[in-house]
Write a protein that holds these residues in place. Structure first.
Motif, PDB file in Angstrom:
ATOM      1  N   GLY A  14     -34.926  67.774  31.601  1.00 11.87           N
ATOM      2  CA  GLY A  14     -33.763  67.122  32.417  1.00 11.87           C
ATOM      3  C   GLY A  14     -32.519  67.036  31.562  1.00 11.87           C
ATOM      4  O   GLY A  14     -31.412  67.191  32.174  1.00 11.87           O
ATOM      5  N   PHE A  15     -32.518  67.259  30.226  1.00 14.45           N
ATOM      6  CA  PHE A  15     -31.138  67.299  29.526  1.00 14.45           C
ATOM      7  C   PHE A  15     -30.468  68.749  30.033  1.00 14.45           C
ATOM      8  O   PHE A  15     -29.359  68.812  29.955  1.00 14.45           O
ATOM      9  CB  PHE A  15     -31.675  67.147  28.044  1.00 14.45           C
ATOM     10  N   HIS A  16     -31.389  69.773  29.906  1.00 14.58           N
ATOM     11  CA  HIS A  16     -30.929  71.040  29.986  1.00 14.58           C
ATOM     12  C   HIS A  16     -30.408  71.293  31.365  1.00 14.58           C
ATOM     13  O   HIS A  16     -29.231  71.924  31.653  1.00 14.58           O
ATOM     14  CB  HIS A  16     -31.902  72.144  29.843  1.00 14.58           C
ATOM     15  N   VAL A  17     -31.007  70.541  32.535  1.00 11.67           N
ATOM     16  CA  VAL A  17     -30.684  70.717  33.810  1.00 11.67           C
ATOM     17  C   VAL A  17     -29.098  70.110  33.927  1.00 11.67           C
ATOM     18  O   VAL A  17     -28.362  70.369  34.616  1.00 11.67           O
ATOM     19  CB  VAL A  17     -31.573  70.137  34.757  1.00 11.67           C
ATOM     20  N   ALA A  18     -29.328  68.646  33.330  1.00 14.27           N
ATOM     21  CA  ALA A  18     -27.844  67.926  33.567  1.00 14.27           C
ATOM     22  C   ALA A  18     -26.636  68.660  32.872  1.00 14.27           C
ATOM     23  O   ALA A  18     -25.632  68.629  33.420  1.00 14.27           O
ATOM     24  CB  ALA A  18     -28.097  66.678  32.819  1.00 14.27           C
ATOM     25  N   GLU A  19     -26.918  69.171  31.731  1.00 13.78           N
ATOM     26  CA  GLU A  19     -25.940  69.977  30.805  1.00 13.78           C
ATOM     27  C   GLU A  19     -25.399  71.277  31.979  1.00 13.78           C
ATOM     28  O   GLU A  19     -24.432  71.592  31.721  1.00 13.78           O
ATOM     29  CB  GLU A  19     -26.212  70.379  29.585  1.00 13.78           C
ATOM     30  N   ARG A  20     -26.388  71.673  32.434  1.00 11.51           N
ATOM     31  CA  ARG A  20     -25.785  72.839  33.264  1.00 11.51           C
ATOM     32  C   ARG A  20     -25.433  72.515  34.546  1.00 11.51           C
ATOM     33  O   ARG A  20     -24.046  73.093  35.086  1.00 11.51           O
ATOM     34  CB  ARG A  20     -27.253  73.730  33.783  1.00 11.51           C
ATOM     35  N   LEU A  21     -25.665  71.407  35.165  1.00 11.73           N
ATOM     36  CA  LEU A  21     -24.904  70.912  36.278  1.00 11.73           C
ATOM     37  C   LEU A  21     -23.576  70.424  35.958  1.00 11.73           C
ATOM     38  O   LEU A  21     -22.424  70.879  36.793  1.00 11.73           O
ATOM     39  CB  LEU A  21     -25.567  69.802  36.962  1.00 11.73           C
TER      40      LEU A  21
END
Length: 336
Positions: A14-21
């Motif tokens: 979730g952290f990596h997805v949020a950072e990417r978005l």
């Protein structure tokens, strides 16, 4: 730019997805309860990076708090939902099954009910390769397997797929489930093999190798998982044009519902994975061979042909590169 609700935003994926978005210019509403399943300080450190952006909004609640989940949807009206919050871990599900019901079943129902009420354009949720369980026909295909899970964790994820289909059918909510295959990389979970092996080797302690090391996994680098999630989230599920009620296909439906694998499609023996860690650390491991653990499976290997057709993307990060990226992060974060 889109407004995206990411549940589990303090978690590994979730952290990596949020950072990417955020890097793409989207606004992110991050929902997480920062439970104590593993070190909350690691979760806080992930959140601190996300909160550096003025387009990140933190919502610290549990998914079981349905009224609070509804309030988040009402206040923020997300365009899309990427639901990654869950009680993870195969072995822990033998010890604390109720935690999996609370988070993975009751919590997911909160998300589905909120989606029913507020109608985001797409709900994407995390499933797992663990649902394949006893399926031994490799590579593992969404169009065939997933009906014989061997851990309670996997059973709750299989239940999520059934719940999602029912809501897609009844309320025409576009819903897509993603079966992740052994995700690893920087900021990873301390209960997973790469983290545990790295920590043990640096401490001069034995590395536990289950099934006497005779395991095969489709290790998938987290950046590849994120790429697949983001691309799928931008393509809302639609009913299959070729749906046949007399030849049921579990990956598609007459409802706006899909299931995709996301894996590297390059199964690696556990001993080869361990050698990649030893190489990145420059230190040999002390091997402690152990029997197979309840709930484990001997091998995984993802068929990702549907993902490639739908998104044009194929995960391909070599294990040596991914492991080195994790080791570099681990040394920096823990100042080893």
């Amino acid at each position: 730019m889109a407004s995206v609700l990411v549940t589990g935003s303090a978690g590994f994926i979730g952290f990596h997805v949020a950072e990417r978005l955020l890097s793409m210019g989207d606004s992110v509403i991050g929902l997480d309860n920062l439970n104590g399943y593993y070190d909350p300080a690691l979760k806080e450190a992930r959140l601190a990076r996300l909160k550096a952006s003025d387009r990140f909004i933190e919502e610290r609640i549990s998914l079981e708090e349905r009224d609070k989940v509804f309030s988040i949807f009402e206040r923020h009206k997300p365009d899309r939902v990427i639901h990654l919050a869950a009680q993870a871990g195969v072995r822990y599900s033998l010890e604390a099954p109720q935690a999996y019901v609370d988070s993975n079943i009751t919590g997911f129902l909160s998300i589905l009910e909120a989606a029913r009420a507020f109608k985001p354009e797409h709900v994407v949720f995390a499933s797992t390769s663990s649902v394949y369980g006893l399926d031994g026909a490799m590579p593992l295909s969404e169009h065939r397997g997933g009906n014989h899970p061997v851990s309670f964790y996997a059973a709750t994820k299989k239940a999520n797929e059934a719940m999602a289909h029912s809501y897609a059918h009844l309320f025409r909510i576009p819903v897509t489930g993603l079966r992740f295959f052994t995700v690893y990389g920087p900021w990873g979970r301390p209960d997973m093999a790469l983290f545990k092996f790295t920590k043990a080797i640096l401490a001069g302690e034995p590395v536990d190798l289950y099934n006497n090391g005779d395991m095969v996994r489709d290790f998938t680098f987290v950046d590849d998982i994120v790429e697949g999630i983001v691309r799928i989230s931008q393509k809302p599920a639609a009913p299959s044009e070729n749906w046949d009620a007399e030849a049921l296909d579990p990956a598609v439906s007459s409802a706006p519902y899909r299931i995709f694998n996301i894996g590297n499609s390059q199964p690696i023996q556990l001993m080869v994975y361990l050698e990649a860690i030893e190489k990145a650390l420059g230190t040999p491991a002390i091997r402690n061979f152990m029997p197979m653990q309840p709930g484990d499976v001997a091998a995984t290997w993802a068929d990702t042909s549907d993902l490639q057709v739908e998104t044009g993307f194929k995960p391909a990060t070599p294990v040596d590169d991914g492991v080195k990226a994790f080791v570099d992060w681990y040394r920096s974060y823990y100042e080893v």
